[in-house]
Scaffold this active site. Structure first.
Site, short mmCIF file in Angstrom:
data_model
loop_
_atom_site.label_atom_id
_atom_site.label_comp_id
_atom_site.label_asym_id
_atom_site.label_seq_id
_atom_site.Cartn_x
_atom_site.Cartn_y
_atom_site.Cartn_z
N GLN A 34 0.76 -1.22 -0.13
CA GLN A 34 -0.01 -0.04 0.11
C GLN A 34 1.00 1.17 -0.02
O GLN A 34 0.27 2.45 -0.39
CB GLN A 34 -1.05 -0.12 1.26
N HIS A 129 0.07 -9.43 4.13
CA HIS A 129 -0.85 -8.76 4.17
C HIS A 129 -1.50 -8.34 2.78
O HIS A 129 -1.11 -7.61 2.03
CB HIS A 129 -0.24 -7.33 4.58
N ASN A 173 -2.35 -10.77 8.09
CA ASN A 173 -3.43 -9.83 8.46
C ASN A 173 -4.79 -10.10 7.66
O ASN A 173 -4.86 -10.68 6.49
CB ASN A 173 -2.75 -8.52 7.73
N GLU A 174 -5.85 -10.14 8.71
CA GLU A 174 -7.05 -10.46 8.21
C GLU A 174 -7.24 -11.69 7.23
O GLU A 174 -7.52 -11.45 6.08
CB GLU A 174 -7.69 -9.18 7.69
C1 GAL Z 1 -7.84 -3.16 6.69
C2 GAL Z 1 -6.71 -3.52 6.00
C3 GAL Z 1 -5.80 -2.56 5.66
C4 GAL Z 1 -6.61 -1.16 5.19
C5 GAL Z 1 -7.51 -0.86 6.07
C6 GAL Z 1 -8.49 0.18 5.73
O1 GAL Z 1 -9.22 -4.08 6.48
O2 GAL Z 1 -5.95 -4.62 6.85
O3 GAL Z 1 -4.82 -2.79 4.71
O4 GAL Z 1 -7.12 -1.45 3.76
O5 GAL Z 1 -8.62 -1.60 6.22
O6 GAL Z 1 -9.59 -0.15 4.86
#
Ligand code: GAL
Length: 451
Positions: A34, A129, A173-174
C-alpha cells in the site's frame, strides 16, 4: 524572536518521548504494497493493471515511494512519539521466484527494522498482508496443499535475516478478508468465487500460520519478554454486527442467526483453531451451501500457536437475513455511517469470550478515512475511551495501532480514501503531519501506560 519561541514550542510539542514498551504499545500501522511502490512481482500488481479494477485506474508504480523514503516516514513516526510501528514485508520482493530469497531485499528490510530500532521504535512485522508473489498465485495460491510449507519457508528466510531485531510478529493480516475477497467474492486476487474452495483455503491458512509461528518463535530473541506483547500474533478483522430488527421479534431472531454465521466465519473459527488445534465448521444451510457445512478438522499443529491476538476494528453493521445473498445475510450500513466507537470495547469483550488460552489483546488496526482531518482526532479519542472502559473492567489490552501512518493505496478504492496521520501529496510525495497526528502525539505523551 517570538517566531523562534513559537517554532521551538511547535518542535517541543512533537518532542520524542516514547511511551514505555513494557507497558503499552502505541503505534501506527501500514502494509508494504500500500505504500512502497514498484512491487511488480506480485499478484496485486497484475490485478491492478487490469483496466476497470481499481478506481480511477490507479496503480502502485510509485504509491508513497516508502521503499525509498522509509527513513523520512520513520522520522515522522518518531516525532509523533510512537513506540511501535506495524509494517509488512513484501513476499514478492523477497522471494521473486520459488526458493530464491533475494539477499538485497532481505537487507532492505533489515535496514528498515534497524532504522526503527535506532529511533527507539519497536518494529512489528506482518508477513502476509493480502499480496503474494506472482509465482505463488500461478502455483495455485492458497488452494495448493503445498502452500503452508511455502509460507513457512518464506517465514524462515525473513526471521533469519531479521534476527534478533524483531520481537513482535504477525503471520496474517485479516485472513478472513483474504478468503472472502479472494476466494468467495472474487473481489481481490485470485478473483475466485467458490465456497468450497474458500473452506479449503481457510484450512491452509491455519496450517500456514502454525508452520510459520513455529519458525517465528524460534527466531524471537529472549529480550522480547520485556515488551508488553511479544512473539506471534494474528490480526483479525472484527466488525460489530447488530441485528437489523428488534431481537424480540421473529425477524430479529433470524438476524441473530445470520450474525452467528458471520461471526463464526470472520473471527471465532480461526481464533478457536489457533488455540485448540480444532477447526470446526458449523455453517447452517445458506444459499451458497444448500446443505450447510459441518466438519471438524484436526489441525493439531495450530494448537497454542498464538502469543497474543490482534483486533482490527473499524465499524458496525446491521445484519438482516437475505436469502438472495450467498451467505444468507445482508449488511446494512447504519444510519449515520458505520463509525461506532462503543464497538471498540464490545469487540474486545467478545474476543475475550473466545479465548481459551490466556492471550493479551492489541488493537492492531483502527482508523478512519478523513481527507479533511475534521473527524480523525475525535474518532481516535472516542475509540480509546471505549478501550479504556474495557481495560478498567479487566480486559488485558496491551496496545493500539492506528491505521495508518501515512495515506496509502486503499486496494480497489485506489488513493482517494485518506487514512493517514500523515498526509501524502501524491504529486510531489511531500509528507505533512495532520493536526490529528499532533493530537495523537499529545494523547500518547499523557497516557504512556495506556488509554
Ligand atoms: C484493513 C486492511 C488495511 C486497510 C484498512 C483500511 O482491512 O488490513 O490494509 O486497507 O483495512 O480500509
Amino acid at each position: 524572536m517570538r517566531t523562534i519561541i513559537l517554532l521551538a514550542g511547535i518542535m517541543m510539542s512533537l518532542s520524542t518521548v516514547h511511551a514505555d514498551t513494557s507497558r503499552f504499545l502505541w503505534g501506527a500501522a501500514f502494509s508494504s504494497h500500500q505504500v512502497e511502490g514498484g512491487n511488480d512481482k506480485s499478484d496485486w500488481w497484475d490485478w491492478e493493471h487490469v483496466p476497470g479494477r481499481i478506481e480511477r485506474g490507479e496503480t502502485t508504480e510509485v504509491a508513497c515511494d516508502h521503499y525509498n523514503r522509509f527513513r523520512e516516514d520513520f522520522a515522522l513516526a518518531q516525532q509523533l512519539g510512537l513506540n511501535t510501528v506495524r509494517l509488512s514485508v513484501s513476499w514478492s520482493r523477497i522471494e521473486p521466484s520459488p526458493g530464491f530469497f533475494d539477499p538485497r531485499e532481505l537487507n532492505h528490510y533489515r535496514d528498515v527494522v534497524m532504522d526503527l530500532r535506532a529511533r527507539g521504535i519497536e518494529p512489528v512485522v506482518t508477513l502476509h498482508h493480502f499480496t503474494h508473489p506472482r509465482w505463488f498465485h500461478e502455483a495455485g495460491g492458497w488452494t495448493s496443499a503445498e502452500s503452508p510449507k511455502l509460507f513457512a519457508a518464506f517465514a524462515e528466510a525473513v526471521a533469519t535475516a531479521l534476527y534478533p531485531h524483531v520481537s513482535i510478529w504477525i503471520t496474517f493480516n485479516e485472513p478472513m478478508v483474504q478468503i472472502t475477497e479472494g476466494y468467495l467474492k472474487g473481489a481481490y486476487p485470485p478473483g475466485i468465487s467458490d465456497f468450497k474452495t474458500g473452506v479449503k483455503v481457510f484450512e491452509n491458512l491455519v496450517r500456514a500460520h502454525a508452520a510459520a509461528a513455529k519458525v517465528l518463535r524460534e527466531h524471537t530473541p529472549p529480550s522480547a519478554k520485556a515488551l508488553a506483547v511479544h512473539g506471534v500474533g494474528i490480526a483479525l478483522n472484527l466488525n460489530v454486527f447488530h441485528p437489523a430488527h428488534d431481537p424480540a421479534t421473529e425477524a430479529g431472531q433470524e438476524d441473530l442467526k445470520g450474525i452467528a454465521v458471520l461471526e463464526h466465519l470472520s473471527g471465532w473459527a480461526a481464533l478457536e483453531a489457533l488455540q485448540t488445534g480444532h477447526l470446526a465448521w458449523d455453517i447452517p444451510p445458506i444459499p451458497a451451501l444448500k446443505k450447510g457445512h459441518r466438519e471438524a478438522l484436526d489441525v493439531a499443529e495450530a494448537a497454542h500457536s498464538l502469543d497474543w491476538v490482534g483486533v482490527n476494528y473499524y465499524s458496525r453493521y446491521l445484519i438482516e437475513r437475505d436469502p438472495s445473498n450467498d451467505l444468507g445475510v445482508r449488511w446494512i450500513e447504519p444510519p449515520g455511517g458505520g463509525t461506532y466507537p462503543e464497538g471498540m470495547g464490545e469487540i474486545v469483550k467478545s474476543t475475550e469470550r473466545h479465548l481459551s488460552d490466556r492471550l493479551p489483546i492489541v488493537v492492531s488496526e483502527n482508523g478512519i478515512a478523513d481527507a479533511l482531518d475534521a473527524q480523525r482526532a475525535g474518532f481516535i479519542q472516542r475509540h480509546l475511551e471505549s478501550l479504556r472502559g474495557a481495560i478498567s473492567t479487566g480486559s488485558d489490552v496491551r496496545g493500539y495501532w492506528y491505521w495508518s501512518l501515512t495515506d496509502n493505496f486503499e486496494w480497489n478504492s485506489g488513493y482517494s480514501p485518506r487514512f493517514g496521520l500523515v498526509e501524502i501529496d501524491y504529486a510531489t510525495l511531500k509528507r505533512t503531519v495532520r493536526p490529528s497526528a499532533r493530537w495523537y502525539h499529545d494523547f500518547i505523551a499523557n497516557h504512556p501506560e495506556g488509554p
